[in-house]
Design an enzyme around this catalytic site. Structure first.
Site: not given
Length: 608
Positions: A74, A487, A484, A2, A603, A480, A27, A503
């Protein structure tokens, strides 16, 4: 998280509040609102969704007050509705809040028994009613806040305005950041310097437990014990920052393309390019020879930077490294040896779980070192050593340039550790530093793959699942890459160590499964090729990210081969991060998602 803004102005402040909140959009948020003192009463305007909805509301129903508070929310408690949007208020007080009040249920039950009537599902509304309960029995605003704060359990930043007090703004922080801005006959509160940049470049940061009473000409700060204290003022560089998209469609695209420059700036801080030696900008208060174990703690993308750094520290310095997700580390009470080193990585420097882990490590007698993008942040201030990245403001919620700048700092530190421990010779150091010096140029070359990746993204956007594989330092980069894509495009993706394919994950492979293989030509390349053969035999669509030699040696037909520049194997993650980021970005663009502010994400995560 927030965003909070408070203004004690000399004219109507509603538009200023909204303009300042726009600077905090990075944010992440799902509703917004402002409150001002309109003569003898408090008035609020709140709206679901983006700030443009609040702006429309203010045009049809304007506010004229000269004192006000604003907020981008948020959601943590309650859905992102207008009734749950901040500010929350009674007839006597309005408040905005960043954080979580952990004991809000007990407080709410207590206040309801006293006759308080609640109109939202939020934890924040209890703060307004708690302060109001003291105002109702004759307490001054300052005394009401002073009595209320010790009853709040959790992490928070708060800003209050009061009916009948047109020259009073009170702020408080415990865990979540809050800054004071000093103007000419005006005063401000904000979540960070960027929010205050349009008004002033003179700021001070409240410390944990502080609360401040502001008038237009004064700021009285008290610590957690109520003792009047003075916090240093400083000149913020935020006012000179141009936080716009330039010629790019999204902030994320701009920030991906900024990486050669900002990684170069970061490199220059940590390396003497003339002598090709690591040159730490600060004197380390410990000797790496005395360190028996390194603990790295972070969240999200920063944790993958730490995972890559684990390979570097263990290879260059021959020191064991543990990498922990901060939210787990803080609660598992890990046994730590006094005098060892704990490293904490955070873009914002305010990540709640990482901050809690830092405090635990300090309590166990470890040396603490933080890698942050905001050197005035709480994590930076509470660390023994701060190694700042020089990424500049990162507006896109999905981290890109902060990640690669973190890698540059960690790589330099790992080389310094190897040299200090006698594991690297001067010749070894020179070779590795030379590799680091080449990184910005190689990143610029990697950006040349964008047209090919943009075309590939049109196909990826049609898929429901994507698999990423890598070995060595390419394994954390596979994690990563999957993060991404999840997200910002909302496509399900998973990252695996390539050797783990057989496996379990191999069961997922069919002709509809794209498999992104991150495989620079290095000492484990042949092993990765074996895993690619397993994928090919089952009809998987291989997307190979490699260099020219790797492409020639692969011997397996891939759907797409993205050729990156040749380079020494040690620092490939910084270069290969570029196509990984571009693939996620262009896939999200094709799918039409909100690239810079993906749903449900924030963020700076300043709550658990």
């Amino acid at each position: 998280m927030c965003g909070i803004v408070g203004i004690l102005g000399n004219g109507p402040v509603a538009d200023q509040l909204v303009d300042s909140l726009k600077r905090l959009e990075y944010r992440g948020y799902d509703s917004a609102g402002v409150a001002t003192l309109e003569g003898t009463h408090l008035a609020r305007r709140r709206a679901e969704g983006k700030l443009r909805n609040l702006e429309k509301l203010l045009k049809t129903s304007p506010l004229q007050g000269h004192i006000g508070i604003g907020h981008t929310r948020w959601a943590t408690h309650g859905k992102p509705t207008e009734s749950n949007a901040h500010p929350h208020a009674t007839a006597r007080v309005a408040v905005v809040h960043n954080g979580i009040i952990e004991n809000f249920r007990e407080l709410r039950q207590q206040l309801e028994k006293q006759g308080a009537v609640f109109s939202s599902e939020t934890d924040t509304e209890v703060v307004a009613h708690l302060v109001d309960s003291y105002l109702a029995i004759g307490a001054s605003p300052e005394d009401a806040v002073r009595q209320a704060l010790p009853q709040l359990r959790g992490a928070f930043a708060l800003a209050f305005i009061f009916t009948g007090h047109d020259d009073l703004l009170i702020g408080a922080r415990k865990g979540s950041p809050l800054a004071i801005g000093y103007g000419d006959g005006e005063m401000y509160l904000g979540s960070d310097a960027i929010a205050l940049a349009p008004f002033t470049d003179t700021i001070s940061y409240l410390e944990d437990g502080d609360w401040v009473v502001l008038t237009r000409n004064s700021a009285v700060v008290r610590d957690e014990l109520g003792v009047v204290t003075v916090r240093d003022t400083l000149k913020s560089g935020a006012s000179s920052l141009v936080v716009d998209k330039a010629n790019y469609r999204h902030f994320m695209a701009k920030e991906i393309h900024e990486q050669p420059e900002v990684v170069g700036h970061t490199l220059a801080r940590y390396v003497d390019m003339a002598t090709e030696q690591v040159a730490m900008p600060v004197t380390l208060p410990f000797d790496f020879k005395d360190i028996q174990r390194v603990s790295i703690t972070a969240c999200g993308t920063a944790s993958y930077a730490g995972f890559i750094a684990k390979y570097w520290f263990e290879r260059f310095a021959r020191v064991p490294v543990e990498v922990d997700v901060a939210s787990e580390f803080r609660y598992r009470e890990a046994p730590l040896r006094k005098g060892d080193l704990a490293i904490f990585i955070s873009q914002s420097g305010e990540t709640a779980d990482t901050l809690a882990a830092l405090r635990y490590a300090k309590s166990q007698g470890l040396h603490t070192l933080s890698v942050v993008n905001v050197p005035t942040s709480t994590i930076a201030r509470e660390s023994e050593v701060v190694l700042p990245t020089l990424a500049g403001p990162e507006i896109g919620v999905a981290s890109t340039k902060a990640f690669t700048c973190q890698l540059m700092v960690l790589a330099a530190l790992a080389v310094a550790a190897g040299k200090a421990r006698g594991e690297l010779s001067a010749e070894d150091e020179g070779r590795l530093v030379h590799g680091l010096v080449e990184v910005p140029r190689l990143m610029a070359a990697a950006l040349g793959t964008e047209p090919q990746i943009e075309k590939l993204a049109r196909d990826i956007a049609k898929r429901q699942d994507v698999l990423y594989l890598g070995r060595g330092t390419s394994y954390p980069l596979a994690l990563e890459g999957a993060l991404k894509l999840k997200e910002i495009s909302y496509i399900h993706a998973e990252g695996y160590a390539a050797g783990e394919l057989k496996h379990g994950p191999i069961a997922l492979i069919d002709e509809n499964m794209p498999v992104v293989v991150i495989a620079p030509f290095d000492r484990v390349f042949e092993k990765t090729v074996s895993n690619m053969q397993e994928v090919a035999a089952r009809g998987g669509n291989i997307i190979l990210m490699t260099d020219a030699k790797g492409a020639a040696e692969a011997t397996i037909e891939s759907t797409v081969t993205i050729i990156l520049p040749d380079m020494a194997a040690a620092f490939t993650p910084m270069i290969y991060a570029i196509p990984v980021q571009l693939l996620a970005y262009h896939t999200a663009v094709v799918m039409g998602t909100d690239v810079d502010q993906p749903r449900n994400l924030a963020k700076s995560v300043t709550v658990e």
